[in-house]
Write an enzyme that holds these catalytic residues in place. Structure first.
Site, PDB file in Angstrom:
ATOM      1  N   LEU A  88      -3.194  -9.521   6.106  1.00  0.00           N
ATOM      2  CA  LEU A  88      -2.887  -8.857   4.777  1.00  0.00           C
ATOM      3  C   LEU A  88      -1.762  -8.077   4.393  1.00  0.00           C
ATOM      4  O   LEU A  88      -1.334  -7.704   3.445  1.00  0.00           O
ATOM      5  CB  LEU A  88      -4.196  -8.179   4.193  1.00  0.00           C
ATOM      6  N   HIS A  89      -0.826  -8.123   5.381  1.00  0.00           N
ATOM      7  CA  HIS A  89       0.738  -7.321   5.423  1.00  0.00           C
ATOM      8  C   HIS A  89       0.666  -6.051   4.526  1.00  0.00           C
ATOM      9  O   HIS A  89       1.545  -5.894   3.645  1.00  0.00           O
ATOM     10  CB  HIS A  89       1.374  -8.318   4.558  1.00  0.00           C
ATOM     11  N   CYS A  90      -0.429  -5.124   4.716  1.00  0.00           N
ATOM     12  CA  CYS A  90      -0.623  -4.048   3.920  1.00  0.00           C
ATOM     13  C   CYS A  90      -0.459  -4.035   2.598  1.00  0.00           C
ATOM     14  O   CYS A  90      -0.072  -3.100   1.684  1.00  0.00           O
ATOM     15  CB  CYS A  90       0.383  -2.902   4.482  1.00  0.00           C
ATOM     16  N   ALA A  91      -1.030  -5.314   1.778  1.00  0.00           N
ATOM     17  CA  ALA A  91      -0.726  -5.624   0.457  1.00  0.00           C
ATOM     18  C   ALA A  91      -2.075  -6.121   0.073  1.00  0.00           C
ATOM     19  O   ALA A  91      -2.003  -7.409  -0.587  1.00  0.00           O
ATOM     20  CB  ALA A  91       0.601  -5.953   0.060  1.00  0.00           C
ATOM     21  N   ASN A 108       0.868  -1.349  -0.023  1.00  0.00           N
ATOM     22  CA  ASN A 108      -0.041   0.079   0.074  1.00  0.00           C
ATOM     23  C   ASN A 108       0.816   1.306   0.088  1.00  0.00           C
ATOM     24  O   ASN A 108       0.323   2.425  -0.319  1.00  0.00           O
ATOM     25  CB  ASN A 108      -1.127  -0.016   1.057  1.00  0.00           C
TER      26      ASN A 108
END
Ligand SMILES: Cc1ncc(COP(=O)(O)O)c(C=O)c1O
Length: 384
Positions: free
Chosen positions: A338-341, A98
């Site tokens: 979601l690991h900022c992705a 992101n």
């Protein structure tokens, strides 16, 4: 305890990193680039040494074109907001974090055109798809060097050639690769390289920056902020030269002292040696997890084509439960979700639940990998 969260931030840090910061606080302390007394000169030298270390690691020809900031997020924002204008077209991939995707979505609302090239379900990008997306108004290609979700390496050098052929700028987010995978901005045709200090450069949080290549027209670059630089103080306008154009306000000199020590450690150990160790760890982990019934491993399953970041799921157990139980019952620290992705998870088919992510680093061992595989095996057996 087993620390497998190096993709979020590396830990432990190498010998000498904390000591460099303590030395700065106790013995130097002054504001770099402001006053002319000896402590200020020492402080300025420490910041310059950090610039030189980063430039050396990435083979950047000019340390003064290494611009420091608090993290790669700010560096990527600087490159994107600083260079893209309404009517411009930018190409990116569907594996982005992101920190690239969100600035691009914000710029899209201001009239920048964005094409997201789809990657394979393993996270691989076909350079031909990037070239096919080039339009007359394309000015930049912005790419993750390696996915923070599955570790898949993207073909930046091939895309670098495409960028040169079409006269485009190549921006690379090296958050997951800087220090862990060889990067040569000149050979790879990278015009803008965003790096973060606290991951595989083994520095502290609060450090990062942007390497700005010679093909970038600095006169066209808008800094994210303006202010005091310690230079050209007689002018009310921001200096037009690097790094001052993009470095307003007192820098995190204590953090940069630590960053220099981290990068020096990487250079001494050697990126190739670190990479070889991590490939061995990652392949052992992938093979071990693949051998467990009920475990699905994401990505390319080939450690030579990824970083030491491995995502997986256990059928019948939510990633959040897996992460909690690994921590509480086995002392394994990892990251789930979601690991900022979100785009990357959509690409590999794990949205919205996400995955369990093991992020291995230079200090991990094969014994730790074996212990973690055994722990996942026991959880998978329970979930059946
Ligand atoms: C690929 C990628 N880009 C950007 C970032 C953002 O890093 P930072 O929080 O240090 O700015 C991360 C960190 O998780 C990342 O993995």
């Amino acid at each position: 305890m087993i620390y497998f969260d190096n993709a979020a931030t590396s830990w432990p840090k190498p010998p000498g990193m904390a000591e460099a910061m303590v030395h700065f606080v106790n013995d130097v302390g002054a504001n770099p680039g402001r006053s002319a007394h000896r402590l200020a000169v020492d402080s300025g030298r420490i910041v310059y040494n950090a610039r030189e270390a980063v430039a050396g690691l990435f083979n950047a020809p000019d340390p003064l074109r290494v611009v420091f900031g608090p993290n790669v997020t700010e560096a990527l924002n600087l490159a994107l907001h600083g260079l893209l204008r309404p009517g411009d077209h930018v190409i990116t991939s569907s594996m982005e974090h992101n920190s690239v995707m969100r600035p691009l979505r914000a710029l899209e609302r201001q009239g920048v055109e964005v094409t997201v090239v789809r990657c394979s379900p393993q996270g691989f990008l076909d350079p031909a798809d990037v070239e096919a997306a080039v339009r007359p108004n394309t000015v930049m290609i912005a790419l993750n060097h390696a996915s923070n979700v599955v570790g898949t390496l993207l073909p930046v050098a091939e895309v670098g050639h495409i960028a040169r052929r079409h006269g485009l700028l190549l921006l690379v987010d090296a958050a997951q690769t800087g220090g862990a995978y060889p990067i040569d901005v000149q050979a790879d045709g990278i015009d803008l390289l965003g790096f973060t200090g606290h991951k595989s450069l083994y520095g502290p949080m609060g450090t990062g920056g942007l390497v700005i290549g010679e093909r970038v027209d600095v006169a066209r670059m808008e800094p994210l902020k303006q202010g005091g630089t310690g230079s050209r103080s007689e002018h009310e306008e921001q200096p037009g030269f690097l790094p001052d154009l993009c470095e307003s306000g007192t820098p995190n000199a204590v953090g940069l002292a630590g960053l220099e020590a981290g990068v020096r450690w990487v250079l001494e150990r050697g990126v190739d040696a670190i990479r070889a160790h991590e490939v061995e760890l990652a392949q052992r982990l992938v093979d071990g997890l693949m051998g467990i019934s009920g475990v699905t491993v994401c990505g390319g399953l080939d450690a030579t084509r990824q970083t030491a970041t491995v995502s997986f799921n256990i059928t019948g157990m939510e990633p959040s439960e897996v992460g909690l139980r690994l921590d509480e019952e086995y002392g394994i620290m990892c990251r789930v979700g979601l690991h900022c992705a979100p785009a990357a998870h959509k690409t590999i088919g794990t949205f919205p639940v996400g995955t369990v992510r093991f992020g291995l680093g230079a200090f991990n061992t094969l014994e730790e990998v074996d212990a973690a595989v055994a722990a996942v095996g026991r959880l998978a057996q329970e979930a059946r």
